[in-house]
Design a protein around this motif. Structure first.
Motif, short mmCIF file in Angstrom:
data_model
loop_
_atom_site.label_atom_id
_atom_site.label_comp_id
_atom_site.label_asym_id
_atom_site.label_seq_id
_atom_site.Cartn_x
_atom_site.Cartn_y
_atom_site.Cartn_z
N TYR A 280 0.83 -1.21 0.00
CA TYR A 280 0.00 0.00 0.00
C TYR A 280 0.86 1.26 0.00
O TYR A 280 0.52 2.25 -0.66
N LEU B 272 -11.10 10.29 -5.38
CA LEU B 272 -9.80 9.79 -4.92
C LEU B 272 -9.95 8.85 -3.72
O LEU B 272 -9.35 7.77 -3.71
N PRO B 273 -10.75 9.23 -2.71
CA PRO B 273 -10.92 8.30 -1.58
C PRO B 273 -11.48 6.95 -2.00
O PRO B 273 -11.06 5.92 -1.49
N THR C 141 -8.45 0.21 -3.73
CA THR C 141 -7.12 -0.34 -3.96
C THR C 141 -6.71 -1.22 -2.78
O THR C 141 -6.14 -2.30 -2.96
N ALA C 142 -7.03 -0.76 -1.58
CA ALA C 142 -6.72 -1.57 -0.39
C ALA C 142 -7.44 -2.91 -0.49
O ALA C 142 -6.86 -3.98 -0.24
N LEU D 152 -10.99 5.43 -4.83
CA LEU D 152 -9.91 4.66 -5.42
C LEU D 152 -8.97 4.13 -4.34
O LEU D 152 -8.54 2.98 -4.38
N MET D 153 -8.68 4.98 -3.35
CA MET D 153 -7.76 4.54 -2.30
C MET D 153 -8.36 3.39 -1.50
O MET D 153 -7.66 2.44 -1.16
N GLY D 154 -9.66 3.45 -1.24
CA GLY D 154 -10.31 2.38 -0.51
C GLY D 154 -10.34 1.08 -1.31
O GLY D 154 -9.96 0.02 -0.82
N PHE E 170 1.83 1.82 -3.43
CA PHE E 170 0.71 2.41 -4.17
C PHE E 170 0.60 3.90 -3.90
O PHE E 170 0.46 4.70 -4.83
N LEU E 171 0.66 4.28 -2.64
CA LEU E 171 0.52 5.70 -2.30
C LEU E 171 1.60 6.53 -2.97
O LEU E 171 1.35 7.62 -3.48
N LEU F 234 0.71 6.82 -6.61
CA LEU F 234 -0.48 7.65 -6.80
C LEU F 234 -0.13 9.14 -6.65
O LEU F 234 -0.55 9.98 -7.45
#
Lengths: 374, 376
Positions: free
Chosen positions: A237, A259-260, A266-267, A262-264, A240-241, A244
């Motif tokens: 992760y 964006l949130p 992706t996890a 996608l972040m969620g 990934f960050l 990103l």
């Protein structure tokens, strides 16, 4: 239970930090890869290297070559005297298209009842280029005649009706390859991170013989998987960050969706993908096996992800295979959110597929682990 | 020489003792190339398209008919308005849209230019480019038909004022433009990473297990040790090449126009270069895990993204092209396509071969040097 998992995470974290070079690489190479990929992005299939053998040398033939250049699809930079030379250039790969304009080109063009013919040789070893060159040339032929007609004062009563196909791209307006290629690169690197790291954590322990030690402690397999998995998750992760941030801040890729979200998601994806890594490590007998297994899975997932060829055009067998590849679903999520403003409700097929996949992978992995220890 | 041979023998014995690994880097590599070729050689055809025909005239139907009779397009969704078509494309049901404006027929009747919007999905650039190219070609053909009909009506059919230009197109090396013929030879560069990575893993394993130290205690020299370890994997790699050629010829009917000896020679050079990368990595790291992760990234991603396998080299900016030419795989893709399809040999491929040789010598040299430094 949580303190035991916490301890495990701590022990693993310390161990992982000791591999400094690996850590730098794992977090650094994806970034390097993104930067170099960004540099490799051109305008798409344009400026196809082209050689011209103009045997006519008339105003008409020059106009044709000029038109090819103006279209920006072709770069007629090579001028050769004979067809043999042209074939040599094609053979060496210097050009992908060769145009032979015959001696009587201009004369035939204006002669009665006749049309002019020019010969085109295409390099068939790059099929995409050849297919597009064919289509562009057909369009050019029509436009050439149109303009030639206008220039020669050919007017037909009532004018020349015609249909103009005006292109427009949605979701990536200028067909900007950066907008698309960089998220794709991110998906490639993230995939490798998410399967490599967990695949090793367990096998390493088993080879060193410390796995048995862990199991005489009151830890249950599930806690063990969670502990190992959490660390791998954190590493992937973080990777990934980093990528990103680079995409959004440095390359300023237009971001349509949330964006949130996608972040969620992706996890969520990393967790499912790690299931494959864990499963491989419980099936493999040695580290070498587990590592090669993870590598093969990685390559297969990239090929079947739909980034190289959209899944819809694959043969049905590989379409079916791609369903068990988490990366295929993630590609749809990533592209959907970044470029097409997908909301959660647009993504339910992907979410359900990933959930089913995750449950199956983790159950089988836990079962295998239990069995091996008995 | 004898010591190299004995290291080689030892390495071969190791391989045979782990049949899983040997199977992976031979049968596995072949299965991988079969799967990849089978998947990626599928033609982009029957592209689902959303249509908005706001004109609903005989003219617009005639124009759209030319799309219907073309195998490339499937006019699947007939939408009422462009919002509906937009949603189809957004959700990925349709991969493009054709919007015929109201007044299409009238514009043509007036003898003017009617504009049709061809919408492509920008998230699939390869499909988009083909949709665009085909739509433009079909529209141009339709315009020519219109023109001819017009001239017919005006009694000018065989008048000298009609001019046409025809390109007689011929694809060399791959006359029917079959995708498999370019994909399979190119993918060899990717599949050959498997024996290469195994070599890195093998060296890293000996380091991890400490057996390398015992080898160092024998009078074997460092470079002999490395050569002895590399050659078995090089040979397995060449065996893979033969298997790939066999599969290509038998299962897929890919033409092989060059000489097998050339392919073996150049593949040897490519494997040497890649093994150089692998060995250098394994001298830099301490564990198999690190060796795999690094070799896996370095030997895979550049092949997929920069070697010209999927994106043509000329479409890259000049700097990136120079960088791409630094990866052995870029040269190997040129080589395999050249030998399989163009039937060229050493005369044309010499520069690529020399690059691979130089790359292999430098990297293997660096690996030996690192190895010495570390152990002394």
């Amino acid at each position: 239970m949580f303190s035991r998992i916490g301890n495990m995470l701590w022990k693993e974290g310390i161990q992982f930090l000791r591999y400094r070079l690996l850590l730098i690489f794992v977090l650094g190479f994806p970034i390097f890869n993104l930067v170099s990929a960004a540099g490799a992005i051109g305008e798409g299939i344009m400026h196809i290297p082209t050689a011209v053998c103009d045997q006519d040398l008339s105003a008409d033939s020059r106009r044709l070559v000029h038109m090819l250049r103006n279209s920006r699809y072709f770069d007629p930079d090579y001028h050769v005297g004979s067809q043999a030379e042209l074939e040599q250039l094609l053979e060496k790969g210097e050009v992908k298209v060769g145009l032979v304009i015959p001696q009587d080109f201009g004369a035939e063009l204006t002669a009665e009842d006749k049309g002019a013919t020019a010969q085109v040789l295409l390099d068939g070893t790059e099929t995409t280029t050849a297919l597009l060159a064919q289509a562009y040339l057909e369009e050019t032929a029509y436009e050439y005649v149109q303009r030639q007609g206008a220039a020669g004062g050919v007017t037909v009563a009532g004018g020349l009706e015609r249909v103009d196909a005006r292109p427009r791209a949605w979701f990536n307006e200028d067909l900007g390859e950066k907008t698309l290629d960089l998220p794709d690169e991110l998906a490639d690197s993230l995939l490798l991170l998410a399967i490599f790291v967990p695949a090793l954590l367990i096998t390493r322990e088993r080879e060193a013989g410390t796995l048995e030690h862990l199991f005489v402690t009151p830890m249950r397999p599930i806690e063990m998987i969670v502990g190992k998995g959490l660390l791998a998750f954190v590493v992937a992760y973080l990777g990934f960050l980093g990528m990103l941030a680079l995409l959004v801040f440095h390359f300023q890729i237009p971001f349509q969706g949330s964006l949130p979200l996608l972040m969620g998601l992706t996890a969520y994806y990393i967790l499912v993908e790690m299931g494959w890594g864990l499963l491989i490590s419980t099936v493999a007998r040695t580290q070498g096996q587990s590592l090669m297994g993870a590598y093969i899975l990685g390559v297969v997932e990239i090929i079947l992800s739909g980034r190289v060829l959209p899944v819809a055009y694959m043969p049905w067998i590989t379409q079916a295979m791609s369903l068990v590849m988490p990366n295929r679903h993630y590609t749809a999520i990533l592209r959907g959110i970044m470029l097409k403003d997908y909301a959660l409700s647009d993504l339910w097929p992907q979410l359900v597929s990933l959930a089913v996949l995750g449950i199956v992978l983790y159950t089988v992995a836990a079962f295998r682990l239990q069995k091996r220890l008995d | 020489m004898n010591s190299i041979l004995s290291v080689m023998r030892k390495e071969f014995r190791h391989m045979l003792r782990d049949p899983w690994l040997l199977t992976t880097i031979t049968v596995g590599a072949v299965l991988l190339i079969v799967l990849m070729s089978y998947t990626l050689s599928a033609d982009v055809e029957h592209v689902p398209i959303a249509v908005v025909d706001s004109d609903r005239s005989a003219q617009s139907r005639a124009y759209l008919q030319s799309f219907i009779s073309d195998d490339f397009f499937d006019l699947t969704y007939w939408s009422q308005n462009s919002e509906e078509a937009f949603e189809r494309v957004r959700l990925g049901d349709a991969h493009g849209a054709i919007i015929v404006p109201a007044g299409f027929a009238d514009t043509l009747l007036r003898g003017e230019k009617a504009v049709v919007q061809i919408i492509v999905d920008g998230t699939e650039p390869n499909v988009a480019a083909q949709v665009l190219g085909n739509a433009k070609a079909l529209s141009a053909n339709y315009s020519i038909e219109l023109l001819e009909r017009h001239l017919d009506r005006a009694g000018l059919a065989s008048n000298h004022e009609t001019q046409t230009l025809e390109f007689r197109m011929q694809a060399l090396y791959n006359p029917n433009l079959e995708e498999i013929n370019t994909i399979l030879p190119g993918l060899m560069a990717l599949s050959l990473s498997m024996p290469t990575i195994s070599a890195a893993l093998s060296l890293a394993r000996e380091k991890e297990e400490g057996t390398l130290e015992s080898l160092m205690a024998t009078p074997i020299r460092r470079y002999q040790l490395l050569i002895g370890k590399v050659i078995p994997y090089l040979l397995v790699g060449l065996l893979d090449v033969l298997l790939f050629v066999g599969i290509g010829l038998v299962a897929y009917g890919v033409p092989f126009r060059g000489r097998l000896a050339d392919l073996i020679l150049f593949s040897g050079l490519f494997l040497l270069a890649n093994l150089g990368i692998s060995l250098l990595i394994s001298t830099l790291v301490r564990t198999q895990m690190a060796a795999l992760v690094i070799a896996g990234f370095v030997l895979t991603l550049p092949v997929i993204n920069e070697s010209g396998l999927f994106h043509p080299l000329y479409a890259m900016p000049p700097d990136a092209r120079m960088q791409a030419l630094l990866w052995p795989a870029t040269h190997y893709v040129t080589i395999t396509r050249g030998i399989f399809l163009k039937g060229v040999g050493v005369r044309v491929l010499l520069p690529d071969g020399l690059f691979l040789l130089a790359f292999g010598l430098v990297l293997n040299g660096l690996a030996v040097w690192r190895f010495k430094k570390k152990l002394s």
